[in-house]
Every structure is written in structure tokens, then in C-alpha cells.
Design a protein around this motif. Structure first.
Motif, PDB file in Angstrom:
ATOM      1  N   ARG A  17       0.831  -1.192   0.000  1.00 12.39           N
ATOM      2  CA  ARG A  17       0.000   0.000   0.000  1.00 12.39           C
ATOM      3  C   ARG A  17       0.870   1.248   0.000  1.00 12.39           C
ATOM      4  NH1 ARG A  17      -4.591  -2.051  -1.869  1.00 12.39           N
ATOM      5  NH2 ARG A  17      -5.295  -3.833  -0.618  1.00 12.39           N
ATOM      6  N   LEU A  18       0.206   2.374  -0.290  1.00 16.13           N
ATOM      7  CA  LEU A  18       0.946   3.630  -0.367  1.00 16.13           C
ATOM      8  C   LEU A  18       1.532   4.013   0.981  1.00 16.13           C
ATOM      9  CD1 LEU A  18       1.827   6.153  -1.907  1.00 16.13           C
ATOM     10  CD2 LEU A  18      -0.416   7.150  -1.418  1.00 16.13           C
ATOM     11  N   ALA A  73       4.523   1.882   1.716  1.00 17.07           N
ATOM     12  CA  ALA A  73       5.657   2.263   0.863  1.00 17.07           C
ATOM     13  C   ALA A  73       6.300   3.559   1.350  1.00 17.07           C
ATOM     14  CB  ALA A  73       5.187   2.418  -0.584  1.00 17.07           C
ATOM     15  N   ARG A 128       9.905  -2.613  -7.500  1.00 16.53           N
ATOM     16  CA  ARG A 128       8.615  -2.868  -8.145  1.00 16.53           C
ATOM     17  C   ARG A 128       8.797  -3.594  -9.482  1.00 16.53           C
ATOM     18  NH1 ARG A 128       5.631  -3.769  -4.779  1.00 16.53           N
ATOM     19  NH2 ARG A 128       3.942  -3.728  -6.317  1.00 16.53           N
ATOM     20  N   SER A 136      -0.008   1.245 -10.575  1.00 23.54           N
ATOM     21  CA  SER A 136       0.218   1.405  -9.132  1.00 23.54           C
ATOM     22  C   SER A 136       1.633   1.876  -8.830  1.00 23.54           C
ATOM     23  CB  SER A 136      -0.054   0.079  -8.413  1.00 23.54           C
ATOM     24  OG  SER A 136       0.844  -0.919  -8.860  1.00 23.54           O
ATOM     25  N   THR A 137       2.623   1.390  -9.580  1.00 26.80           N
ATOM     26  CA  THR A 137       4.010   1.780  -9.329  1.00 26.80           C
ATOM     27  C   THR A 137       4.240   3.250  -9.640  1.00 26.80           C
ATOM     28  OG1 THR A 137       4.798  -0.461  -9.793  1.00 26.80           O
ATOM     29  CG2 THR A 137       6.402   1.324  -9.928  1.00 26.80           C
ATOM     30  N   SER A 151       1.979   5.679  -9.964  1.00 28.47           N
ATOM     31  CA  SER A 151       1.182   6.562  -9.093  1.00 28.47           C
ATOM     32  C   SER A 151       1.784   6.645  -7.698  1.00 28.47           C
ATOM     33  CB  SER A 151      -0.256   6.050  -9.022  1.00 28.47           C
ATOM     34  OG  SER A 151      -0.288   4.727  -8.486  1.00 28.47           O
ATOM     35  N   MET A 152       2.246   5.522  -7.148  1.00 25.39           N
ATOM     36  CA  MET A 152       2.897   5.564  -5.841  1.00 25.39           C
ATOM     37  C   MET A 152       4.194   6.353  -5.904  1.00 25.39           C
ATOM     38  SD  MET A 152       2.344   1.990  -3.756  1.00 25.39           S
ATOM     39  CE  MET A 152       2.932   0.927  -5.039  1.00 25.39           C
ATOM     40  N   ASN A 195       3.477   9.999  -5.625  1.00 23.84           N
ATOM     41  CA  ASN A 195       3.074  10.403  -4.276  1.00 23.84           C
ATOM     42  C   ASN A 195       4.226  10.361  -3.288  1.00 23.84           C
ATOM     43  OD1 ASN A 195      -0.016  10.805  -4.244  1.00 23.84           O
ATOM     44  ND2 ASN A 195       0.218   8.887  -5.356  1.00 23.84           N
ATOM     45  N   ILE A 196       5.125   9.392  -3.451  1.00 25.34           N
ATOM     46  CA  ILE A 196       6.244   9.271  -2.518  1.00 25.34           C
ATOM     47  C   ILE A 196       7.328  10.295  -2.816  1.00 25.34           C
ATOM     48  CG2 ILE A 196       8.049   7.717  -1.679  1.00 25.34           C
ATOM     49  CD1 ILE A 196       6.198   5.389  -2.300  1.00 25.34           C
TER      50      ILE A 196
END
Length: 484
Positions: free
Chosen positions: A219-220, A223, A275, A345-346, A348-349, A352-353
Motif C-alpha cells: 500500500r501507499l 511504501a 517494483r 500502481s508503481t 502513481s505511488m 506520491n512518494i
């Protein structure tokens, strides 16, 4: 009178010693006085009996005394016999002690001088001081030596319990404490050894953190926490390799923010590599389907070598008919699903990170700075997907199946397009399939163009449908408000 009687009887008394006594003893004087008090007849009658009774009484007393005190008497005799020798030995021993006193005094003065608290040149005294200090601080030394074991236990328990964040935080606090000890006592060999063991444990923690980034369902929030721990761990571990850090560091004279941005890019590259390993692992799990697809590829190649046209062929089975390339279709379909899920997902995360830095535009102008890992990651994933499609898509000869798979690829491209990685036009590089039964005016249109056009029509319908549902929902909401 007693003395006169003694002089008269002195000649008849037995001699005692070398000379005869001139005067009576006390016992003799007392007995002579008693005789003078008796009558003459008593001397010849009762005195004899009295003397015999006294002799017998004395014999009995002597016998009783002998039976009671013979051991004491014998021991006293033995001691008395060795008394002279003992006195001589005592005299010689006393003489030896008297002669040894100066040497003892000299040794005592030498010892006091050598082991004085003011003396700093005695190695034995220094060793004794260190031993005493170690004995007083044994508990603290043991606690310091147990720090690497506590650190390893906290890291190991983080992998087996649900409280991963608490254990990793405790491990980082322990490592910070060990670093402070190394700063306070830089010359201590024990602290250096503890620090080396702690760095080994932190490398294990780094391995565990990178392994956790390879979790399929990460999950975000997890991570973000993992990258935060890596930001604290990796700089401390990488300080020991000075040459490698100097070789990979961008000169800060050209751009003061280059080092910070490059460090963030390094963490981003670690995340993307983890990832990517997850994606490759999930794709490798499709090995049974890939083997079946390889068998169909081998059959297709054998058919091509025999000169027969590659047309849709249906193989009869016990219950129904199976289209040739069905196993390949299943493999490609599942591969595209994994690609779409993991790629979206990779990326987008990652956004955000690692949000864009405020000086990102200025740093991009630096000619010495390496490009971000995200700039090449989508193209690498798309390359893997296109390579798989080029290898296995020719096995599928059914136009409907090919169209379905390419539509799925376009949906994946649109999904990544929201993140700035649209690759819809890449399907133009795929080998074309057999011509379907279409109108004459559409035969000149390539397969990929026809499928893109259909995809755009379907997307427009879906958007219109979604917009209509949204308008209907807004109207009902306004109507409810008006009624209220």
C-alpha cells in the motif's frame, strides 16, 4: 625443743643431696613437734599404727592422682624433655628474624615506592587499575556489548510481528545510540567492534526493507514508511565507503541542490527496481501458460515452414471446439492485466512518494545530473510488453481475439496516459494479423488504426454515459433539495 631433737636424731637420718641439712624442714619440724607432744608409751604403741595409716592413705592418694593425671604427667614429661631443644630453636629463629628485618624493610619501601598512587610508570599497576575499572563498569560494558544483539532481535521481530513500524523505529534508535557512543569514544576498540556489528545488522534491515518494497499488494502508506526508513538507514551505512560516495556525487559547486535531488533519485531508483522485480516475479508465475504458448509458437513456425497459410484453425476436442492460439490468448491476457495493475500502481505511488522538488526545473538544466529513473521506467515496461506481444501475438489468428487483446492494451495505455505515459501508438509496431472479413473501403486501413478508431468510439460512449449518469444524479439531487 624440736631443734634439739633434730640435732639428736640428725645422725640417724638418711642423707639428701651432697650435704646434710643443718636445719629441719617444715614437715620435719611439724612432725618433731608432734612427737614431743606425745607420751613415751604412745611412741611404742599408737604411733606405729598412725604412721602406717598415714602411709596407706598417701599411697591411695598417689594412686588416685596417678590414675587421673597420668596423661598430663606423661605429656608434661615429654615437653619438659624437649624444652631445651625448643628453646635453642626459638633462639635461632629469633636471630634469623632479626637478621631478615632490614631486607624486609627494604622490600617494603621498594613496594610502597613502586605501587604508589602517584606513580604512572608501573605496567602492573596500570593493568590492575584497568581491571578494577572494568569490574566496576561490568554491567555497563555488558549492556554495550548486547546492543548489536538487541538491534538484530528488533529487526528480526519486525518480520514476524504486525508491529513492524515500532520495531524498525526501535532499531533505528538503537543504531543512533551506537553512533553517539562512537562519537563520544572514538578510540575505543569495543565501541568500534559494536559499530561494525551494528552496521551488519542495519544491512540486514536494509535488505528486509527493500524486500518489503517487492510485496505484490503493498500500500501507499507502507511504501512511504519504508522509503522513510531507507532515507535514515542508507546514508549512515554509505558513509563508510567514502570513495564511492565521492565518485557518484554531483559537484555541488554547479548546483547546490544537485546532491539532494540526486539522493532522492537514488531512492526513487531503488523503489522502481523493487517494483520491477515484483512485476517480473508475477510475470514469471505465468510460466505454465508461457510454455503452452511456446508450444503453439513452435506449431505455427512448423506450419509456416511447410508452406501452408496461417489461418484460423479449430481443433476438435471431446466436448467442444478450441481455437488455435487459445493458450497464447490466455497468457497474453493475463500478462496485460499484470502489466496494467503493476505499472499504474508503481508510477502513481512513485509520484506520491517522490513529489517534484521546488528546484526541479533548475536542476534539470544541469548537464552533469543523471535523468530521473521515472523517465525511463515506463518505456522499459512498455518495451517488455511490446516484446511479449511481438513474440506471441502472431499465434492468435482469430481476428476477434486479436482485437480484444489489442483493445486491452489500449485501455492499459490510456490508464498510464493519466500519469503521462501513454503508449497507444506503440501498437503500430506490432506484426499485423490475418485480414478479417470487412468492407472493401476498409481493407486498406491497417489493423492498429482500425482498432484505435474503435477504441476511441467506445471511450467516447463510455464518457458520454458517465457524463449522463452524473447529470442525472445532479438533477435528482437538486430535485430532492427543492422538495425539502
Amino acid at each position: 625443743m624440736a631443734e634439739s631433737l633434730f640435732d639428736l636424731l640428725k645422725g640417724y637420718l638418711p642423707a639428701s643431696g651432697d650435704q646434710q641439712r643443718q636445719e629441719p624442714t617444715r614437715d620435719q619440724d611439724r612432725y618433731l613437734s608432734r612427737i614431743l607432744s606425745l607420751r613415751l608409751s604412745d611412741l611404742s604403741t599408737s604411733e606405729t599404727e598412725s604412721l602406717q595409716q598415714a602411709s596407706h592413705s598417701n599411697n591411695v592418694s598417689i594412686q588416685s592422682l596417678s590414675s587421673r593425671s597420668y596423661r598430663t604427667t606423661t605429656s608434661s614429661f615429654e615437653h619438659l624433655r624437649t624444652l631445651g631443644t625448643s628453646l635453642q630453636d626459638l633462639s635461632s629463629t629469633t636471630t634469623d628474624i632479626r637478621n631478615a628485618v632490614p631486607e624486609l624493610d627494604e622490600s617494603a619501601v621498594k613496594f610502597a615506592t613502586s605501587y604508589s598512587k602517584l606513580s604512572d610508570t608501573n605496567a602492573a599497576l596500570d593493568a590492575r587499575k584497568k581491571s578494577m575499572l572494568l569490574a566496576r563498569q561490568a554491567e555497563k560494558v555488558q549492556e554495550i556489548l548486547e546492543l548489536p544483539m538487541l538491534l538484530s532481535a528488533a529487526i528480526a521481530s519486525a518480520n514476524n510481528t504486525s508491529s513492524t513500524g515500532v520495531n524498525y523505529s526501535q532499531a533505528l534508535d538503537l543504531f543512533s545510540h551506537i553512533k553517539r557512543l562512537q562519537i563520544l569514544y572514538p578510540d575505543s576498540e569495543m565501541v568500534k567492534k559494536v559499530l561494525v556489528d551494528a552496521k551488519v545488522a542495519m544491512r540486514d534491515m536494509t535488505t528486509n526493507l527493500i524486500t518489503s518494497l517487492r510485496n505484490q499488494n503493498i500500500r501507499l502508506a507502507a511504501a512511504i514508511r519504508t522509503i522513510g526508513w531507507l532515507r535514515r538507514v542508507l546514508p549512515e551505512i554509505s558513509k563508510q565507503d567514502v570513495h564511492s560516495s565521492q565518485a557518484t556525487t554531483v559537484p555541488s559547486s554547479l548546483n547546490p541542490n544537485a546532491a539532494v535531488l540526486q539522493q532522492e533519485d537514488d531512492f526513487g531508483a531503488i523503489f522502481l527496481c523493487a517494483r520491477l522485480c515484483t512485476f517480473l516475479t508475477m510475470a514469471e508465475a505465468l510460466a505454465p501458460l508461457r510454455e503452452l504458448a511456446d508450444q503453439e509458437t513452435a506449431k505455427r513456425n512448423q506450419t509456416g515452414q511447410n508452406g501452408r497459410p496461417a489461418e484460423p484453425v479449430r481443433r476438435s476436442s471431446q466436448h467442444s471446439y478450441a481455437v488455435q492460439g487459445q493458450q497464447t490468448e490466455r497468457y497474453i491476457k493475463r500478462y496485460i492485466e499484470i502489466f496494467r495493475e503493476q505499472a499504474f500502481s508503481t508510477i502513481s505511488m512513485f509520484r506520491n512518494i517522490f513529489p517534484p522538488h521546488e528546484n526541479q526545473d533548475v536542476a534539470d538544466d544541469d548537464p552533469l545530473r543523471l535523468p530521473s529513473a521515472l523517465a525511463t521506467f515506463p518505456s522499459h515496461l512498455v518495451g517488455l510488453l511490446m516484446e511479449t506481444l511481438r513474440t506471441y501475438l502472431p499465434n492468435i489468428t482469430d481476428p476477434a481475439s486479436r482485437e480484444s487483446l489489442l483493445m486491452q492494451v489500449l485501455y492499459a495505455a490510456n490508464s498510464l496516459g493519466r500519469l503521462g505515459a501513454d503508449f497507444s501508438m506503440m501498437i503500430a509496431t506490432l506484426p499485423p494479423g490475418p485480414s478479417p472479413d470487412i468492407a472493401e473501403d476498409e481493407k486498406a486501413e491497417p489493423e492498429w488504426a482500425r482498432i484505435i478508431r474503435k477504441h476511441r468510439v467506445q471511450s467516447a460512449r463510455l464518457e458520454a454515459l458517465a457524463a449522463g449518469q452524473e447529470q442525472a444524479a445532479n438533477k435528482s439531487k437538486f430535485a430532492d433539495i427543492a422538495v425539502r
